[in-house]
Design a protein around this motif. Structure first.
Motif, short mmCIF file in Angstrom:
data_model
loop_
_atom_site.label_atom_id
_atom_site.label_comp_id
_atom_site.label_asym_id
_atom_site.label_seq_id
_atom_site.Cartn_x
_atom_site.Cartn_y
_atom_site.Cartn_z
N UNK A 79 0.83 -1.21 0.00
CA UNK A 79 0.00 0.00 0.00
C UNK A 79 0.86 1.25 0.00
N UNK A 80 1.94 1.23 0.78
CA UNK A 80 2.84 2.39 0.86
C UNK A 80 3.55 2.58 -0.48
N UNK A 81 3.98 1.49 -1.10
CA UNK A 81 4.63 1.58 -2.41
C UNK A 81 3.66 2.15 -3.44
N UNK A 82 2.40 1.72 -3.39
CA UNK A 82 1.40 2.25 -4.31
C UNK A 82 1.20 3.75 -4.10
N UNK A 83 1.17 4.18 -2.84
CA UNK A 83 1.05 5.62 -2.55
C UNK A 83 2.24 6.38 -3.14
N UNK A 84 3.43 5.85 -2.93
CA UNK A 84 4.62 6.49 -3.45
C UNK A 84 4.58 6.54 -4.98
N UNK A 85 4.15 5.46 -5.59
CA UNK A 85 4.04 5.43 -7.06
C UNK A 85 3.03 6.47 -7.55
N UNK A 86 1.91 6.55 -6.88
CA UNK A 86 0.88 7.52 -7.29
C UNK A 86 1.39 8.96 -7.14
N UNK A 87 2.15 9.20 -6.07
CA UNK A 87 2.73 10.54 -5.90
C UNK A 87 3.73 10.84 -7.01
#
Length: 173
Positions: free
Chosen positions: A115-123
């Motif tokens: 989930x954190x990696x996805x957030x970072x990717x989206x940012x």
């Protein structure tokens, strides 16, 4: 005299044994209380990482129901999520090592990392996208219905290809 001396020795030995029993029993109670406190703290940390836990919900609430980032989320917050998760993981690993009979399942941590990696990717995608486009009068007070996206003058085939590659690499991760 001999009887008094013998009684005195018996009293001293009995007193010493009684004191020793009290110290041992007190030590066991203290050890069990400390162990229960450690178990309770580990359980709280563990529950915090579960689906209904507050840490899990912080990460989950960083995106809307549609999967878009909420406006308030920043790179620093995402980094803080990663640091906090790593600290929680290390603490729970130490607990599992120290108390192997009461091990906690740490597999939910993997989904939090994702989930954190996805957030970072989206940012990252949002940042790159903002470099490619600007919003002109987007839902302005003058015309609340106008949703016009203007591509910047800086847009080139290479910058668009770079953006597309970056998005594809994030999807493949």
């Amino acid at each position: 005299m001999q009887i008094n001396r013998s009684n005195k020795k018996k009293k001293i030995i009995t007193g010493f044994i009684g004191l020793l029993v009290i110290v041992v029993v007190g030590g066991l109670f203290y050890y069990s209380a400390v162990r229960a406190e450690i178990r309770e703290e580990a359980t709280l940390r563990y529950n915090n990482l579960q689906t209904n836990g507050s840490f899990y919900n912080k990460i989950l609430n960083s995106t809307s129901k549609d999967g878009y980032l909420v406006e308030e989320i920043t790179e620093e917050q995402v980094e803080q999520f990663a640091v906090q998760l790593e600290e929680e993981k290390n603490t729970l690993k130490k607990y599992n090592k120290k108390y192997p009979n009461n091990k906690l399942d740490l597999s939910p941590i993997d989904s939090l990392y994702k989930m954190i990696i996805e957030l970072d990717d989206k940012l990252s995608i949002e940042k790159e996208l903002n470099n490619l486009i600007t919003y002109s009068n987007y839902l302005s007070e003058d015309n609340p219905q106008m949703e016009k996206v203007v591509i910047t003058d800086k847009l080139t085939d290479k910058s668009l290809d770079d953006f597309t590659e970056m998005v594809q690499s994030k999807k493949n991760y």
